[in-house]
Write an enzyme that holds these catalytic residues in place. Structure first.
Site, PDB file in Angstrom:
ATOM      1  CG  ASP A  99    -126.939  -6.867 -90.017  1.00  8.95           C
ATOM      2  OD1 ASP A  99    -127.977  -7.428 -89.603  1.00  8.95           O
ATOM      3  OD2 ASP A  99    -126.343  -7.253 -91.038  1.00  8.95           O
ATOM      4  CD  GLU A 166    -130.235 -11.027 -92.931  1.00  8.17           C
ATOM      5  OE1 GLU A 166    -130.583 -11.759 -93.894  1.00  8.17           O
ATOM      6  OE2 GLU A 166    -130.295  -9.778 -92.993  1.00  8.17           O
TER       7      GLU A 166
END
Length: 438
Positions: A99, A166
């Site tokens: 991400d 994350e």
């Protein structure tokens, strides 16, 4: 870069001696770099926010399949699990996170991100790999490529995962909840790395034991009785109460914890009121709370609740107006590097890269949900390490002038991606070949 040829490297893991297959890692990595840098630039220009890494996952899943892995998509949301079975032996997990962040890139790179999107909160935002997860994914591909092409020198199972979210602290939790250790081979070893904005590019930093912190987000809703600013005696001012709480919270770390037990209680936001002469009827405090051990974490959370309630009572508030403390469901547990395994991997990296490129570094109070893979089964030998990304010229300039450097999450963070990816790929490749050596 000096070429290093390994004949044997002996490393004792799990009470057995493992030999390191003879090969020239530096040369193999160098040959792979044009392809890996092309992947990096593509990922950098097409970032996706947490839990919506659809295109990223699809592209890299396709790459893993082409390398001979058995690939499963949509694990824990957009997560990808790629498995390569190669005979008997231990199972090694390698994780990369996918991400990006809602940050407008200001690096000046020719391939800078121009992506915009709508966040989970419904806001329009630019998107950037400001934490350089694109270097993590590119190195993940690098390790997958080298290991899949060198199956003759290792035996065991490789489980390579691409993790979503994350930055939201939930990706690892979601993948484990979706059966990561039940649907796929459970790892004996787990490895990951994170690029560093404080280490010179190509330098590995490692920390035995705790390396990242427990991270909690806590809201304190401070209630009161509003009114006119000219008549404060007719109110119960939530701003005054909030200020008391902020002051008292400072004693949690300074007076209730052992001075050698690191912890942080930071009030990052204090929101209240709309006008100069109006006393509001509520205030909202937003806190980040950080620690290493579970015991210290609980002491801090209990202390926050106690202080908020106690200050409310001291102000004379009735039960229904006492502050409300909410611990948000965004907890990221501390990341623990199994000390013996970590030191042995560090020793291997020294042999592989040279002692000037491998250093022990202090633990940090940042959060990283990689720790969940170990916490889900503490028999796993787990390690996450840093790979420096600060370009050498900027590093040298900062040493000479004392000027600051862009941090992770900065719109200006532009690591020396080539050195990060080459170093991480080489380190991962050598680690797995050593652990799974025939």
């Amino acid at each position: 870069m000096k070429t290093i040829v390994f004949i044997t490297s002996i490393l004792c893991l799990a009470s057995s001696t493992l030999t390191y297959a003879a090969q020239d890692n530096t040369k193999l990595v160098k040959a792979a770099m044009p392809e890996l840098m092309a992947i990096y630039k593509d990922l950098h220009q097409t970032p996706e926010l947490s839990s919506v890494e659809f295109n990223t996952a699809k592209k890299l899943a396709k790459t893993a399949r082409e390398l001979g892995f058995e690939v499963t998509e949509k694990v824990g949301g957009t997560g990808v699990v790629a498995v390569l079975k190669n005979g008997k032996g231990p199972t090694v997990l390698i994780r990369a996170d996918m991400d990006a962040l809602p940050v407008k890139e200001q690096t000046g790179l020719a391939f800078a991100s121009k992506v915009t999107t709508t966040t989970e909160e419904g806001q329009q935002a630019h998107v950037m790999h400001a934490c350089a997860h694109d270097t993590h994914m590119s190195s993940w591909v690098g390790a997958a490529k080298l290991l899949s092409e060198n199956k003759a020198n290792w035996s065991g199972t490789l489980v390579m995962i691409l993790q979503p979210a994350e930055e939201r602290g939930r990706g690892a939790k979601d993948m484990i909840a979706d059966g990561l250790y039940k649907r796929f081979p459970k790892p004996d070893y787990a490895l990951a790395f994170h690029n560093s904005a404080s280490l010179k590019a190509g330098v590995i930093g490692y920390t035995p034991g705790y390396t990242f912190a427990n991270v909690d987000s806590v809201n304190i809703l401070v209630k009161g009785v509003g009114g006119h600013g000219a008549y404060p005696h007719a109110t119960k001012d939530p701003i005054v109460l909030g200020a008391r709480i902020v002051g008292a919270l400072q004693t949690l770390v300074s007076r209730e914890l052992d001075p050698q037990d690191p912890a942080v209680v930071t009030v990052g936001s204090f929101q209240s009121g709309t006008k100069h002469n109006i006393i509001s009827d509520q205030a909202l405090l937003l806190l980040t709370v950080r620690s290493y051990s579970d015991e210290t974490r609980q002491t801090l959370l209990d202390g926050i609740a106690r202080i908020a309630k106690g200050e409310g009572i001291a102000m004379g508030l009735p039960e229904k107006l006492l502050p409300v403390v909410t611990v948000k469901d965004e907890f990221t547990p501390a990341t623990y590097n199994e000390p013996e395994f970590t030191k042995k991997m560090a020793s291997l990296f020294v042999t592989e890269l040279g002692k000037d490129r491998v250093i022990e570094v202090p633990a940090v109070m940042a959060g990283e949900d990689f720790g969940r893979y170990y916490r889900a089964d503490t028999s796993i030998k787990s390690m996450i390490f840093w790979v420096g990304g600060v370009p050498h010229d900027k590093w040298q300039s900062a040493q000479e002038t004392g000027e600051g450097l862009p941090s992770l999450h900065s719109p200006f963070w532009a690591p020396d991606a080539e050195k990060v990816i080459a170093t991480a790929t080489q380190a991962m490749n050598s680690a797995v070949l050593t652990i799974l050596a025939k």
